[in-house]
Design a protein around this motif. Structure first.
Motif, short mmCIF file in Angstrom:
data_model
loop_
_atom_site.label_atom_id
_atom_site.label_comp_id
_atom_site.label_asym_id
_atom_site.label_seq_id
_atom_site.Cartn_x
_atom_site.Cartn_y
_atom_site.Cartn_z
N GLU A 157 0.80 -1.22 0.00
CA GLU A 157 0.00 0.00 0.00
C GLU A 157 0.84 1.28 0.00
O GLU A 157 0.29 2.38 0.09
N PHE A 158 2.16 1.13 -0.12
CA PHE A 158 3.05 2.29 -0.15
C PHE A 158 3.76 2.40 -1.49
O PHE A 158 3.93 1.41 -2.21
N GLU A 159 4.18 3.62 -1.80
CA GLU A 159 5.03 3.88 -2.96
C GLU A 159 6.39 4.35 -2.48
O GLU A 159 6.48 5.16 -1.55
N PHE A 160 7.44 3.86 -3.13
CA PHE A 160 8.80 4.22 -2.73
C PHE A 160 9.54 4.77 -3.94
O PHE A 160 9.66 4.10 -4.97
N LEU A 161 10.03 6.01 -3.81
CA LEU A 161 10.80 6.66 -4.86
C LEU A 161 12.28 6.59 -4.48
O LEU A 161 12.72 7.29 -3.57
N PRO A 162 13.08 5.73 -5.14
CA PRO A 162 14.50 5.61 -4.78
C PRO A 162 15.30 6.85 -5.17
O PRO A 162 15.07 7.44 -6.21
N LEU A 163 16.25 7.20 -4.29
CA LEU A 163 17.06 8.40 -4.53
C LEU A 163 18.56 8.10 -4.57
O LEU A 163 19.26 8.58 -5.46
N ALA A 164 19.07 7.34 -3.61
CA ALA A 164 20.51 7.08 -3.54
C ALA A 164 20.74 5.74 -2.87
O ALA A 164 19.97 5.31 -2.00
N SER A 165 21.83 5.09 -3.27
CA SER A 165 22.15 3.76 -2.77
C SER A 165 23.35 3.82 -1.84
O SER A 165 24.38 4.41 -2.18
N LEU A 166 23.21 3.23 -0.64
CA LEU A 166 24.27 3.26 0.37
C LEU A 166 24.71 1.84 0.73
O LEU A 166 24.06 1.15 1.52
N PRO A 167 25.82 1.37 0.19
CA PRO A 167 26.35 0.06 0.58
C PRO A 167 26.80 0.06 2.04
O PRO A 167 27.19 1.11 2.57
N PRO A 168 26.79 -1.08 2.69
CA PRO A 168 27.26 -1.13 4.09
C PRO A 168 28.77 -1.01 4.16
O PRO A 168 29.50 -1.35 3.22
N HIS A 169 29.26 -0.49 5.28
CA HIS A 169 30.68 -0.39 5.54
C HIS A 169 30.92 -0.64 7.02
O HIS A 169 29.98 -0.79 7.80
N VAL A 170 32.18 -0.67 7.42
CA VAL A 170 32.56 -0.96 8.79
C VAL A 170 33.05 0.33 9.44
O VAL A 170 33.81 1.09 8.82
N VAL A 171 32.61 0.58 10.66
CA VAL A 171 33.07 1.74 11.43
C VAL A 171 33.88 1.22 12.60
O VAL A 171 33.41 0.39 13.37
N VAL A 172 35.12 1.72 12.69
CA VAL A 172 36.05 1.24 13.74
C VAL A 172 36.70 2.43 14.42
O VAL A 172 36.65 3.56 13.93
N SER A 173 37.34 2.17 15.54
CA SER A 173 38.11 3.20 16.23
C SER A 173 39.32 3.58 15.39
O SER A 173 40.01 2.70 14.85
N ALA A 242 27.40 0.04 9.28
CA ALA A 242 26.55 1.20 9.01
C ALA A 242 26.42 1.41 7.51
O ALA A 242 27.21 0.88 6.71
N ASN A 243 25.42 2.19 7.13
CA ASN A 243 25.24 2.62 5.74
C ASN A 243 25.43 4.12 5.60
O ASN A 243 25.89 4.59 4.57
N VAL A 244 25.02 4.87 6.62
CA VAL A 244 25.18 6.33 6.56
C VAL A 244 26.66 6.68 6.63
O VAL A 244 27.46 5.96 7.25
N ARG A 245 27.02 7.78 5.97
CA ARG A 245 28.41 8.20 5.90
C ARG A 245 28.52 9.66 6.33
O ARG A 245 28.56 10.55 5.47
#
Length: 331
Positions: A157-173, A242-245
């Motif tokens: 019942e929803f519509e999704f308009l794709p904008l940008a693709s974010l592959p996963p990455h690793v966040v470390v100290s 994470a995916n966000v950068r």
């Protein structure tokens, strides 16, 4: 009628937050103005709307609960008048209720909202931050007009308009040994302590990557708060996925984290605009969708390092023997 729509808006804000202080922050008006509006409504309607508890804030009376339902419908009808006028006159005006996925909101929402209202000064955006399940629920209940989120479990019942693709990455100290790697695999990470983003659907997304490869991660800690996770990672408690950068590599305590490429083929998260499926969307919603399409892409995401730029950075780091600086295979 001796009450105003503005007073009704103040009542709704107070009812939903349970606090005059929080209502004041939501609608950006002074606390005395909120108190005066509520007192006027109670006098005009001849009934008590709130029970005042000093330690626990405000709670609605039975009459207040009934009025809240009607008040929301009244505001919705008033906004519809603006929408009709906007469509007839081809003007973009009115209030847009915008939701945003909690991990995207600090980076995407401020710039995206400001750019829209600057382009269309007769519009106003009311922002809500929530997890994916809550965004779906609020769209269904018409509390939200549109949401910025990921393409995870989108019902029919929803519509999704794709904008940008974010592959996963690793966040470390930044100070940890993994920060010296150019890339790391899930097999290498499985024995390391994982600080897991414990949000509905996001949690399943990250854990499914391990399951797909027959691995079980070593979950050392969980949190629903991205900033808590980044600070724990920066202090050496473990790594996170994470995916966000974010453009800033600092945790809130001033320590630094590093992003490391996750080797292998993993499904990216796709940022997009989520709305209810309907035969004819309000003009304000369609204009906002088009604004998002122009403003967010793989080449540019508000508040983030865009995927295209990050790929170029990785390519630019390749040295003459085909390895990346810090890659153990080059030693």
């Amino acid at each position: 009628m001796r009450y105003t729509l503005r007073q009704i808006e103040y009542f709704i804000a107070t009812a939903e937050t349970g606090s005059i202080t929080l209502a004041s922050e939501r609608v950006n008006i002074s606390q005395p103005s909120i108190s005066t509006a509520i007192a006027h409504l109670e006098e005009e309607l001849g009934t008590q709307l709130f029970i005042r508890r000093h330690a626990q804030g405000l709670s609605l009376t039975s009459a207040g609960r009934l009025l809240l339902v009607e008040a929301k419908q009244l505001i919705e009808q008033a906004e519809h008048v603006y929408s009709v006028a906007s469509e007839v006159g081809e003007r973009v005006r009115g209030q847009l209720s915008l939701g945003c996925f909690i991990t995207l909101a600090p980076m995407v929402m401020p710039e995206l909202s400001h750019s829209f209202t600057s382009t269309y000064p007769e519009s106003r955006i009311v922002q809500t931050v929530a997890d994916h399940e809550q965004l779906l629920e609020r769209l269904l209940s018409a509390e939200l007009d549109v949401a910025i989120t990921y393409d995870l479990l989108i019902p029919d019942e929803f519509e999704f308009l794709p904008l940008a693709s974010l592959p996963p990455h690793v966040v470390v100290s930044e100070a940890g040994p993994l920060a010296r790697h150019s890339a790391v695999s899930l097999q290498e990470l499985a024995r390391e302590p994982l600080i897991l983003l414990d949000l509905p659907i996001s949690r399943e997304y990250f854990l499914s990557m391990f399951m797909k490869e027959g691995l079980e991660p070593n979950i050392a800690s969980r949190s629903t708060h991205q900033d808590v996770i980044r600070t724990m990672v920066a202090n050496g408690y473990g790594y996170t996925l994470a995916n966000v950068r974010p453009r800033c590599e600092l945790a809130l305590d001033g320590r630094r984290v590093s992003r490391v490429r996750l080797s292998g083929d993993h499904r990216p998260m796709v940022i997009g605009v989520l709305t209810l499926s309907q035969s004819r969307k309000p003009r304000l919603v369609t204009v906002f969708e088009e604004h998002c399409r122009r403003f967010v892409s793989d080449a540019y995401i508000p508040g983030m390092v865009a995927p295209v730029m990050e790929r170029r950075t990785f390519l630019g780091q390749i040295d003459g023997d085909g390895s990346l600086p810090g890659d153990g295979s080059s030693s």
